[in-house]
Structure formats: structure tokens, C-alpha cells
Design an enzyme around this catalytic site. Sequence first.
Site, PDB file in Angstrom:
ATOM      1  CE1 TYR A  54      30.931  24.996  40.450  1.00 16.11           C
ATOM      2  CE2 TYR A  54      32.715  23.891  41.585  1.00 16.11           C
ATOM      3  CZ  TYR A  54      31.674  24.798  41.586  1.00 16.11           C
ATOM      4  OH  TYR A  54      31.381  25.498  42.729  1.00 16.11           O
ATOM      5  CB  THR A 246      40.217  30.964  47.386  1.00 20.04           C
ATOM      6  OG1 THR A 246      40.546  32.014  46.477  1.00 20.04           O
ATOM      7  CG2 THR A 246      41.473  30.267  47.842  1.00 20.04           C
TER       8      THR A 246
HETATM    9  N1  LIG Z   1      28.848  26.679  46.248  1.00 15.31           N
HETATM   10  C1  LIG Z   1      28.725  27.595  45.301  1.00 15.31           C
HETATM   11  O1  LIG Z   1      27.629  27.949  44.849  1.00 15.31           O
HETATM   12  C2  LIG Z   1      29.949  28.209  44.752  1.00 15.31           C
HETATM   13  C3  LIG Z   1      31.175  27.654  45.018  1.00 15.31           C
HETATM   14  N2  LIG Z   1      32.314  28.193  44.510  1.00 15.31           N
HETATM   15  C4  LIG Z   1      33.594  27.492  44.775  1.00 15.31           C
HETATM   16  O2  LIG Z   1      34.506  28.411  45.305  1.00 15.31           O
HETATM   17  C5  LIG Z   1      35.664  28.489  44.469  1.00 15.31           C
HETATM   18  C6  LIG Z   1      36.234  29.868  44.521  1.00 15.31           C
HETATM   19  O3  LIG Z   1      35.259  30.774  44.101  1.00 15.31           O
HETATM   20  P1  LIG Z   1      35.576  32.261  43.759  1.00 15.31           P
HETATM   21  O4  LIG Z   1      34.337  32.991  43.967  1.00 15.31           O
HETATM   22  O5  LIG Z   1      36.215  32.327  42.423  1.00 15.31           O
HETATM   23  O6  LIG Z   1      36.675  32.597  44.861  1.00 15.31           O
HETATM   24  P2  LIG Z   1      37.436  33.913  45.242  1.00 15.31           P
HETATM   25  O7  LIG Z   1      36.508  35.003  45.632  1.00 15.31           O
HETATM   26  O8  LIG Z   1      38.471  33.482  46.201  1.00 15.31           O
HETATM   27  O9  LIG Z   1      38.058  34.413  43.890  1.00 15.31           O
HETATM   28  C7  LIG Z   1      39.077  33.760  43.246  1.00 15.31           C
HETATM   29  C8  LIG Z   1      39.423  34.625  42.088  1.00 15.31           C
HETATM   30  O10 LIG Z   1      40.017  35.777  42.611  1.00 15.31           O
HETATM   31  C9  LIG Z   1      41.106  36.132  41.831  1.00 15.31           C
HETATM   32  N3  LIG Z   1      42.097  36.708  42.724  1.00 15.31           N
HETATM   33  C10 LIG Z   1      42.693  36.131  43.779  1.00 15.31           C
HETATM   34  N4  LIG Z   1      43.507  37.002  44.376  1.00 15.31           N
HETATM   35  C11 LIG Z   1      43.412  38.147  43.668  1.00 15.31           C
HETATM   36  C12 LIG Z   1      44.006  39.419  43.771  1.00 15.31           C
HETATM   37  N5  LIG Z   1      44.873  39.676  44.765  1.00 15.31           N
HETATM   38  N6  LIG Z   1      43.678  40.348  42.856  1.00 15.31           N
HETATM   39  C13 LIG Z   1      42.798  40.086  41.862  1.00 15.31           C
HETATM   40  N7  LIG Z   1      42.213  38.894  41.716  1.00 15.31           N
HETATM   41  C14 LIG Z   1      42.514  37.945  42.609  1.00 15.31           C
HETATM   42  C15 LIG Z   1      41.600  34.866  41.202  1.00 15.31           C
HETATM   43  O11 LIG Z   1      42.028  35.241  39.926  1.00 15.31           O
HETATM   44  P3  LIG Z   1      43.317  34.616  39.215  1.00 15.31           P
HETATM   45  O12 LIG Z   1      42.802  33.414  38.498  1.00 15.31           O
HETATM   46  O13 LIG Z   1      43.715  35.727  38.324  1.00 15.31           O
HETATM   47  O14 LIG Z   1      44.302  34.297  40.288  1.00 15.31           O
HETATM   48  C16 LIG Z   1      40.390  33.978  41.134  1.00 15.31           C
HETATM   49  O15 LIG Z   1      39.800  33.987  39.845  1.00 15.31           O
HETATM   50  C17 LIG Z   1      35.166  28.036  43.106  1.00 15.31           C
HETATM   51  O16 LIG Z   1      36.212  27.587  42.275  1.00 15.31           O
HETATM   52  C18 LIG Z   1      34.226  26.939  43.504  1.00 15.31           C
HETATM   53  O17 LIG Z   1      34.953  25.786  43.790  1.00 15.31           O
HETATM   54  C19 LIG Z   1      32.274  29.360  43.796  1.00 15.31           C
HETATM   55  C20 LIG Z   1      31.096  29.979  43.512  1.00 15.31           C
HETATM   56  C21 LIG Z   1      29.821  29.428  43.926  1.00 15.31           C
HETATM   57  O1  LIG Z   2      29.362  26.975  42.342  1.00 12.86           O
HETATM   58  C1  LIG Z   2      29.132  28.048  41.829  1.00 12.86           C
HETATM   59  C2  LIG Z   2      28.395  28.283  40.597  1.00 12.86           C
HETATM   60  C3  LIG Z   2      27.151  27.469  40.528  1.00 12.86           C
HETATM   61  C4  LIG Z   2      26.955  26.436  39.677  1.00 12.86           C
HETATM   62  N1  LIG Z   2      25.720  25.939  39.891  1.00 12.86           N
HETATM   63  C5  LIG Z   2      25.117  26.642  40.870  1.00 12.86           C
HETATM   64  C6  LIG Z   2      23.860  26.538  41.427  1.00 12.86           C
HETATM   65  C7  LIG Z   2      23.521  27.427  42.421  1.00 12.86           C
HETATM   66  C8  LIG Z   2      24.403  28.404  42.852  1.00 12.86           C
HETATM   67  C9  LIG Z   2      25.672  28.521  42.282  1.00 12.86           C
HETATM   68  C10 LIG Z   2      26.004  27.639  41.283  1.00 12.86           C
END
Ligand SMILES: NC(=O)C1=CN([C@@H]2O[C@H](COP(=O)(O)OP(=O)(O)OC[C@H]3O[C@@H](n4cnc5c(N)ncnc54)[C@H](OP(=O)(O)O)[C@@H]3O)[C@@H](O)[C@H]2O)C=CC1
Ligand SMILES: O=CCc1c[nH]c2ccccc12
Length: 278
Positions: A54, A246
Site C-alpha cells: 500500500y 473495510t
Molecule cells: N488482501 C487483499 O488483497 C486486499 C485487502 N484489502 C483491504 O481491505 C480494505 C477495504 O477494501 P475495500 O475493498 O475498499 O472495502 P469495501 O468493499 O468495504 O469498500 C470500501 C469502499 O466502499 C465505499 N463505501 C462504503 N460505504 C458505501 C456506501 N454506503 N455507498 C457507496 N460507497 C460506500 C467507501 O467509499 P468512501 O471512501 O466514499 O466512504 C470505500 O471506498 C482495504 O483498505 C485494504 O486494507 C482490499 C483489497 C484487497
Molecule cells: O490489497 C489489495 C490490493 C493488492 C495489492 N497487492 C496485491 C496483491 C495481490 C492481490 C491484491 C493486492
Amino acid sequence: MTKTTTHTITLNNGVRIPWLAFGTGTALYGRNAAEFVRVAIENGITHLDGAQAYANEDTLGAGIKASGKSRSELFIVTKLKSSFPGKTIKQTLEESLNKLGVDYVDLFLIHDPTPARKEGKLKEWWKAMEAVQKEGLVKSIGVSNFTVQDLKEVLDGAEIVPAVNQIELHPYVWKAAEPIVNFNKQHGIVTASYGGQTPVARVQGGPIDEVLERIRERLEKTRGQPVTSGQVLSKWLLQKGAIVVTTTSKSERYMTLRKQERNCIRGFSCSMFSVNER
Ligand SMILES: NC(=O)C1=CN([C@@H]2O[C@H](COP(=O)(O)OP(=O)(O)OC[C@H]3O[C@@H](n4cnc5c(N)ncnc54)[C@H](OP(=O)(O)O)[C@@H]3O)[C@@H](O)[C@H]2O)C=CC1
Ligand SMILES: O=CCc1c[nH]c2ccccc12
């Protein structure tokens, strides 16, 4: 500092992990996360999900410092990046600890199985993960984006069973995710979810909108207070036994997040959860 109630799930090594996590990827990827993290902690969120990939562990660390919370009150996660040429896993972790300003993380995950899988090195990577846990640099170790096949490979010969497998989880990926969630459960691995808000945040107008709205309305009536579709989705995750990772980049949503935890858990008796004061 006020005490907050935290709902936790107990991992296979006895460590308790808060059910709701604030993520520093996606919306905050490569950005200065310090103020977002500080405000999240101020709003009672103690589980912080970071990653080497990140590119903001230093500002996650700054937010933690600015919160004034003691280390033991927080649950800090980071993840191993996909590629670390010329370095060992331990060296990348030491760099993370340095950036985060802590001397251990609560959970260290292999972010992505793909590179190790391609090179036939999943077992080797897991051995290195076990070593950093034994050395006390991390309290628990786990994986992310692992398939059932990846997990089987790691479990074969593992001394430490992964504590967590963090995967994408929401109704639109349930068909593909269900076998992984079941495998995790059978092996004492806690499922952590990301992307849980996809149906409201990214794929509006999809086939589950109508169902979500029906459930939202019913819950609102029985509770006598506003319920959002996002809360319904988090409750769905909770019912699958999953940690919710989230995030938000909007300050007005922090309170909703906290409320989301309370509302999701209230009235849902689940032996998996313990409630503790922090
Ligand atoms: N291990 C992995 O490979 C991954 C891990 N992650 C981790 O998970 C965390 C969360 O991922 P993410 O996929 O973004 O999680 P979510 O699916 O929970 O999405 C969060 C997003 O949803 C938006 N949101 C929340 N509520 C609403 C609503 N009611 N209407 C519209 N938009 C809404 C938020 O926008 P707003 O900013 O406008 O509130 C935010 O950008 C990441 O930050 C990371 O730490 C994520 C992806 C991959
Ligand atoms: O964590 C979510 C985005 C991300 C960054 N690096 C990787 C590698 C593999 C899957 C997701 C991601």
C-alpha cells in the site's frame, strides 16, 4: 481516554482479533493515511489493516502515534509484498516495523500466493513466516487471497496453521469463495473479508439490490432506527463468520462504521464472538 467495546474473534492460537478493521489500501493506497487512521482510532476502531504494497505504512504508523493509544490496545496487520528482490521475508518485515514505528505486528499475512506458487516456493515462504513468529516479530501469521489448493500446500508440513485467510468476500463472489470459507473453517483458519461493500460501492444496479433493500427495510422496522444496505452486507459477512476489513476516505462515514459494528452484532448471538473492554 474513553474505553470502547470491541467485538473479537479468537484465532487458533488464542489471540483475539477485533471483528471490524480499518483498511489503508484501496481508497488510501499510496496516500497519506495518518489523519484517516487517527480519526478511525478516535472513533473506536482498533484493528488496522496495512500492507507493504500500500506504500503508506509510514503514515499508518504516524496515525497510530498521533492517536495516543497504547500499543497493546491496537491490533496492527501488515502484509508481505508480492516481490522483494534481494531481501528476505524477515528483512521486509523489519522494514515494515520500522515504518510503522512498532516492535511487533499482531498479524503478518502473505498478501498474494501467485509469485510463490509460480516458483513452487509456497512452503519455503511459509517456513520464513513461521520463523518470524517464533522470533516474536509478529504475534500471528496468516495468508491472503489463498485458494484451497494453496492452503493445502502450506498445511502439508506446516508447524503453524495460518491464523487468517483474508479474501474478497461479498454476495457477488460467494460461489467462488464458499469452498475457501468452508475449508478455512474446517482447518481453524479465520476468514477475513475485503471488498464487502462492493454491491453498494462498486456494482450498483446489480441483481441483489432488491434483496438488500428488502432486508434493510425489515431490519429498520424491527429496530426502529435507520439501517443502511452497507450494514446489511456487513451482517451477511458476520453470519459467514468473517472479519470485516473495510475503509472510507470520508470523515462522515467513520461514525457509521462504528455504528455498523454495534448494529450488526446487537441481537445476533454468536458463540464465536467475545466482547471485551479496551
Ligand atoms: N488482501 C487483499 O488483497 C486486499 C485487502 N484489502 C483491504 O481491505 C480494505 C477495504 O477494501 P475495500 O475493498 O475498499 O472495502 P469495501 O468493499 O468495504 O469498500 C470500501 C469502499 O466502499 C465505499 N463505501 C462504503 N460505504 C458505501 C456506501 N454506503 N455507498 C457507496 N460507497 C460506500 C467507501 O467509499 P468512501 O471512501 O466514499 O466512504 C470505500 O471506498 C482495504 O483498505 C485494504 O486494507 C482490499 C483489497 C484487497
Ligand atoms: O490489497 C489489495 C490490493 C493488492 C495489492 N497487492 C496485491 C496483491 C495481490 C492481490 C491484491 C493486492
